[in-house]
Structure formats: structure tokens, C-alpha cells
Enzyme design. Structure first.
Site, PDB file in Angstrom:
ATOM      1  N   TYR A 136     -41.625 -47.890  13.204  1.00 35.61           N
ATOM      2  CA  TYR A 136     -42.038 -48.272  14.635  1.00 35.61           C
ATOM      3  C   TYR A 136     -43.673 -48.101  14.659  1.00 35.61           C
ATOM      4  CZ  TYR A 136     -37.288 -48.615  16.350  1.00 35.61           C
ATOM      5  OH  TYR A 136     -36.217 -48.892  16.773  1.00 35.61           O
ATOM      6  N   GLN A 154     -25.522 -48.456  15.915  1.00 35.98           N
ATOM      7  CA  GLN A 154     -26.873 -48.946  17.016  1.00 35.98           C
ATOM      8  C   GLN A 154     -26.808 -50.470  16.869  1.00 35.98           C
ATOM      9  OE1 GLN A 154     -31.366 -48.403  17.752  1.00 35.98           O
ATOM     10  NE2 GLN A 154     -30.510 -46.432  17.407  1.00 35.98           N
ATOM     11  N   HIS A 174     -31.511 -48.268   9.313  1.00 38.94           N
ATOM     12  CA  HIS A 174     -32.036 -49.176  10.481  1.00 38.94           C
ATOM     13  C   HIS A 174     -31.292 -50.464  10.332  1.00 38.94           C
ATOM     14  CE1 HIS A 174     -35.888 -49.943  12.909  1.00 38.94           C
ATOM     15  NE2 HIS A 174     -34.757 -50.526  13.364  1.00 38.94           N
ATOM     16  N   ARG A 175     -31.187 -50.980   8.945  1.00 44.73           N
ATOM     17  CA  ARG A 175     -30.647 -52.439   8.809  1.00 44.73           C
ATOM     18  C   ARG A 175     -30.175 -52.321   7.198  1.00 44.73           C
ATOM     19  NH1 ARG A 175     -30.979 -56.624  12.174  1.00 44.73           N
ATOM     20  NH2 ARG A 175     -32.610 -56.210  13.855  1.00 44.73           N
TER      21      ARG A 175
HETATM   22  P1  NAP Z   1     -35.456 -52.889  26.682  1.00 45.60           P
HETATM   23  O1  NAP Z   1     -35.176 -51.905  27.697  1.00 45.60           O
HETATM   24  O2  NAP Z   1     -34.554 -54.025  26.503  1.00 45.60           O
HETATM   25  O3  NAP Z   1     -37.001 -53.607  27.062  1.00 45.60           O
HETATM   26  C1  NAP Z   1     -38.002 -52.824  27.280  1.00 45.60           C
HETATM   27  C2  NAP Z   1     -39.216 -54.033  27.483  1.00 45.60           C
HETATM   28  O4  NAP Z   1     -39.054 -54.277  28.739  1.00 45.60           O
HETATM   29  C3  NAP Z   1     -40.548 -53.155  27.692  1.00 45.60           C
HETATM   30  O5  NAP Z   1     -41.328 -53.884  26.886  1.00 45.60           O
HETATM   31  C4  NAP Z   1     -40.765 -53.000  29.091  1.00 45.60           C
HETATM   32  O6  NAP Z   1     -42.185 -52.857  29.287  1.00 45.60           O
HETATM   33  C5  NAP Z   1     -40.088 -54.009  29.451  1.00 45.60           C
HETATM   34  N1  NAP Z   1     -39.948 -54.053  31.067  1.00 45.60           N
HETATM   35  C6  NAP Z   1     -40.201 -54.840  32.050  1.00 45.60           C
HETATM   36  N2  NAP Z   1     -39.991 -54.724  33.391  1.00 45.60           N
HETATM   37  C7  NAP Z   1     -39.022 -53.401  33.064  1.00 45.60           C
HETATM   38  C8  NAP Z   1     -38.392 -52.799  33.812  1.00 45.60           C
HETATM   39  N3  NAP Z   1     -38.333 -52.974  35.383  1.00 45.60           N
HETATM   40  N4  NAP Z   1     -37.738 -51.485  33.529  1.00 45.60           N
HETATM   41  C9  NAP Z   1     -37.797 -51.309  32.316  1.00 45.60           C
HETATM   42  N5  NAP Z   1     -38.585 -52.189  31.096  1.00 45.60           N
HETATM   43  C10 NAP Z   1     -38.976 -53.143  31.721  1.00 45.60           C
HETATM   44  O7  NAP Z   1     -35.606 -52.161  25.467  1.00 45.60           O
HETATM   45  P2  NAP Z   1     -36.470 -52.411  24.011  1.00 45.60           P
HETATM   46  O8  NAP Z   1     -37.772 -51.621  24.476  1.00 45.60           O
HETATM   47  O9  NAP Z   1     -36.332 -53.617  23.648  1.00 45.60           O
HETATM   48  O10 NAP Z   1     -35.554 -51.429  23.059  1.00 45.60           O
HETATM   49  C11 NAP Z   1     -35.256 -50.209  23.390  1.00 45.60           C
HETATM   50  C12 NAP Z   1     -34.980 -49.126  22.294  1.00 45.60           C
HETATM   51  O11 NAP Z   1     -34.218 -49.878  21.519  1.00 45.60           O
HETATM   52  C13 NAP Z   1     -36.437 -49.302  21.319  1.00 45.60           C
HETATM   53  O12 NAP Z   1     -37.411 -48.262  21.849  1.00 45.60           O
HETATM   54  C14 NAP Z   1     -35.697 -48.734  20.157  1.00 45.60           C
HETATM   55  O13 NAP Z   1     -35.460 -47.307  20.235  1.00 45.60           O
HETATM   56  C15 NAP Z   1     -34.352 -49.298  19.999  1.00 45.60           C
HETATM   57  N6  NAP Z   1     -34.399 -50.566  19.320  1.00 45.60           N
HETATM   58  C16 NAP Z   1     -33.808 -50.543  18.149  1.00 45.60           C
HETATM   59  C17 NAP Z   1     -33.876 -51.638  17.277  1.00 45.60           C
HETATM   60  C18 NAP Z   1     -32.793 -51.756  15.997  1.00 45.60           C
HETATM   61  O14 NAP Z   1     -32.860 -52.509  15.220  1.00 45.60           O
HETATM   62  N7  NAP Z   1     -32.021 -50.474  15.795  1.00 45.60           N
HETATM   63  C19 NAP Z   1     -34.262 -52.660  17.555  1.00 45.60           C
HETATM   64  C20 NAP Z   1     -35.069 -52.833  18.910  1.00 45.60           C
HETATM   65  C21 NAP Z   1     -35.224 -51.589  19.525  1.00 45.60           C
HETATM   66  P3  NAP Z   1     -42.841 -51.591  30.008  1.00 45.60           P
HETATM   67  O15 NAP Z   1     -42.904 -50.641  28.862  1.00 45.60           O
HETATM   68  O16 NAP Z   1     -44.128 -52.063  30.685  1.00 45.60           O
HETATM   69  O17 NAP Z   1     -41.838 -50.982  31.052  1.00 45.60           O
END
Ligand code: NAP
Length: 304
Positions: free
Chosen positions: A61, A185, A133-134
Site C-alpha cells: 500500500y 480476504q 496478499h495474492r
Molecule cells: P470501499 O469502501 O469499497 O471504497 C472506498 C472508496 O470509496 C474511497 O475512495 C472513498 O473515498 C470512496 N467513497 C465515496 N463515497 C463514499 C462514502 N459515502 N462512504 C465511504 N466511502 C466513499 O473500499 P476500498 O478502499 O476499495 O477497500 C477497502 C479496504 O480493503 C482497503 O483499505 C484495504 O484494506 C482492503 N483491500 C484489500 C485488497 C486485497 O487485495 N486484499 C484490495 C483492495 C482493498 P473517501 O476516502 O473520500 O471517503
């Protein structure tokens, strides 16, 4: 109307004996946009104060294709160094095994080095959960298991998990591990429903793994859907959210949490107000009818 149970205030992280909040906060986007340790500290305090205790990061990250590998862990490490008491309030999860430009490496030597490097950046002696992770298709699960068991026995890692593994990959690694997996995950959201019917969640329940849902809002797409399917899913969530005065995102998190596998959505927002708001999802109760209405909208076809 038949109501589904609400998530308990705390749940176990698999069979690890670690208690966690039913929703997590993720740091994939933490090091974006030039965030400082002060920004990171504010988000961490917000999450903890809202009752969120499970924190998910990864060594990759912060990587933008050329540099930045480890930046999100390093930011968190800066915060933990400045405020050491925070470490005891969180269940800290990280990941490794994506090794640009390889792209993946789970050779025993690489894993040992990656875990040490994460601990150094995080400025902590041990992480609570270390996840692959993968999957590295070129790594034999017996060798991977040996490296991970060694990390647990050395006290560097308390429990083990995987991400983006197929079910046979989960089963093979778990077969060889002395310290069995406690989490998996996959990507799960109202827009990404494969796990509900492809057996991944059934395997998680069978093995006692806690499923952590990545991108629970489809990376934000759920808030601004562009396709007829996305619009239909958003409408089915809003049908529950609007009368209750909650946001669509809280409805989406709680929809995932209503599944009997005890899915832990990982909030991805880096906006403190949205992180705090997300923690309220645990109190939202779904009826079977409303729950299935979201699933049917996501499938795009009726259930038989
Ligand atoms: P998400 O909750 O699906 O998307 C978050 C994104 O949505 C942020 O850019 C956020 O922007 C935006 N957003 C827009 N409006 C929102 C609202 N009303 N409420 C909340 N968010 C809003 O999650 P994600 O960031 O894609 O992933 C979450 C976590 O999953 C990561 O931090 C990581 O820990 C994990 N992850 C793991 C993998 C893997 O391969 N294992 C891959 C991807 C992610 P703002 O920040 O401006 O609110």
C-alpha cells in the site's frame, strides 16, 4: 417479518482468540494524496473512538507503479512510534507476497524478509494477523506453510490469513500449516457477490475463517453507480437506508455483516466522518426479504 440477527459488538478473529470489532478500517488509500502522520493519526483515533479495533494494511500500500512500496505501513509506524499506547488498542493486520515487478513471491526467503521489513516499518515487534496478499502460483504450499509457521513460532506474527486465494489454494495451504489460517480476504460487496454462491463463504464457515471483505462499496462505485445493474443495487439498498435515515454505505456494510459467515467489511474511506459513520453499521438489522432483494438486484436475475 423474519429478521436476521445483528452483528455482535465483538467477534473472534477466526480461532485466534483475538477479539475484534465486527467492522474494520483499511489503509490501502492512506498514503495517497500526500497524507501526513498527523492525517493518519486523526483517522486512527477516529476509528478507535468509533469502536473499530481491526486495522488492515499491506506492505504494497502506497506503491504507485514505480515507488512508494511500504509507505502506508511506514505512516502507521510513525503514528505508533509517536503514540505507543495505540498499538495495544488495535488488532493489527498486514499483508505481503506481492513483489513488483515479479509480480508475486512466496519463497521462504522472501516471506521471512517481507515480514521483518513490515515489522520494521510498522515499528512494532509483532503483527496480530499476517496475510498472503495474492497467491504465488510458483510457491509450493508446504514451503509457504513452513515459512509462515516459523514467523508465528518466532513471535513475529500472532495469526495467519490469506487474500484472493481460490478455495483449493486455501485448503492446500491450511493442510500444511501447523498454525491454521484464521482469515480469508476476498472482494465482497453488493456489487461483487461471487463469494455468496461460489462456496468461498461456505468454506470459511467450515474452516472457522473470518471473511474480511475488501472494497465493500465496490471501491466507491456503489455511491455513484453508472450501470443499470449498479443503479438497481443502489436502489435496493436505499429502500432500506432511506426510511431508517442511514446512508447507502452503512446499509451496504450492514448487508454484508448480516451473512452468517460473520463477514467483516473493511471500510476504505480516508474521510474521518465516513469512517466514524461506518462503525454504526453493526446496529442495522435486515429482514430476509430486504436482504434477498439486494442480492437479486446484484444477480440481475431472480432466484429460482
Ligand atoms: P470501499 O469502501 O469499497 O471504497 C472506498 C472508496 O470509496 C474511497 O475512495 C472513498 O473515498 C470512496 N467513497 C465515496 N463515497 C463514499 C462514502 N459515502 N462512504 C465511504 N466511502 C466513499 O473500499 P476500498 O478502499 O476499495 O477497500 C477497502 C479496504 O480493503 C482497503 O483499505 C484495504 O484494506 C482492503 N483491500 C484489500 C485488497 C486485497 O487485495 N486484499 C484490495 C483492495 C482493498 P473517501 O476516502 O473520500 O471517503
Amino acid at each position: 417479518m423474519s429478521l436476521l440477527p445483528i452483528a455482535p459488538a465483538y467477534r473472534q478473529l477466526g480461532s485466534s482468540g483475538l477479539a475484534i470489532s465486527p467492522i474494520a478500517w483499511g489503509m490501502w488509500r492512506l498514503a495517497d494524496d500526500g497524507a501526513t502522520a498527523a492525517d493518519a493519526s486523526k483517522l486512527i483515533h477516529t476509528a478507535l473512538d468509533a469502536g473499530i479495533t481491526l486495522f488492515d494494511t499491506a506492505d504494497i500500500y502506497g506503491f504507485d507503479g514505480t515507488g512508494g512500496f511500504g509507505d502506508a505501513e511506514a505512516l502507521l509506524g510513525e503514528v505508533l512510534h509517536a503514540e505507543p499506547a495505540l498499538r495495544g488498542r488495535m488488532v493489527l493486520a498486514t499483508k505481503g507476497g506481492i513483489a513488483p515487478p515479479s509480480p508475486y513471491d512466496q519463497s521462504p526467503h522472501y516471506l521471512a524478509k517481507a515480514i521483518d521489513a513490515s515489522l520494521k516499518r510498522l515499528q512494532t515487534d509483532a503483527v496480530d494477523l499476517w496475510q498472503i496478499h495474492r497467491p504465488d502460483i510458483l510457491a509450493h504450499p508446504h514451503e509457504v506453510a513452513r515459512a509462515l509457521d516459523n514467523a508465528v513460532m518466532a513471535g513475529k506474527v500472532r495469526a495467519l490469513g490469506v487474500s484472493n486465494f481460490t478455495m483449493p489454494q486455501v485448503a492446500a495451504l491450511n493442510h500444511f500449516l501447523d498454525h491454521k489460517l484464521v482469515t480469508t480476504q476476498p472482494e465482497i460487496s453488493p456489487l461483487r457477490i461471487d463469494s455468496f454462491e461460489n462456496g468461498e463463504l461456505d468454506q470459511a464457515m467450515m474452516l472457522g475463517l473470518t471473511p474480511m471483505a475488501w472494497s465493500p462499496l465496490g471501491g466507491g462505485q456503489l455511491l455513484d453507480p453508472k450501470t443499470p445493474r449498479g443503479i438497481a443495487v443502489a436502489a435496493a439498498l436505499d429502500a432500506v437506508a432511506t426510511p431508517r435515515g442511514i446512508s447507502r454505505s452503512v446499509a451496504a456494510y450492514s448487508w454484508l455483516m448480516a451473512h452468517p459467515a460473520g463477514i467483516v467489511p473493511i471500510i476504505g474511506s480516508q474521510n474521518p466522518a465516513r469512517v466514524a459513520e461506518g462503525a454504526a453499521a453493526g446496529a442495522v438489522q435486515w429482514s430476509r426479504t430486504d436482504w434477498y432483494a439486494v442480492l437479486v438486484a446484484a444477480r440481475g436475475v431472480k432466484l429460482p
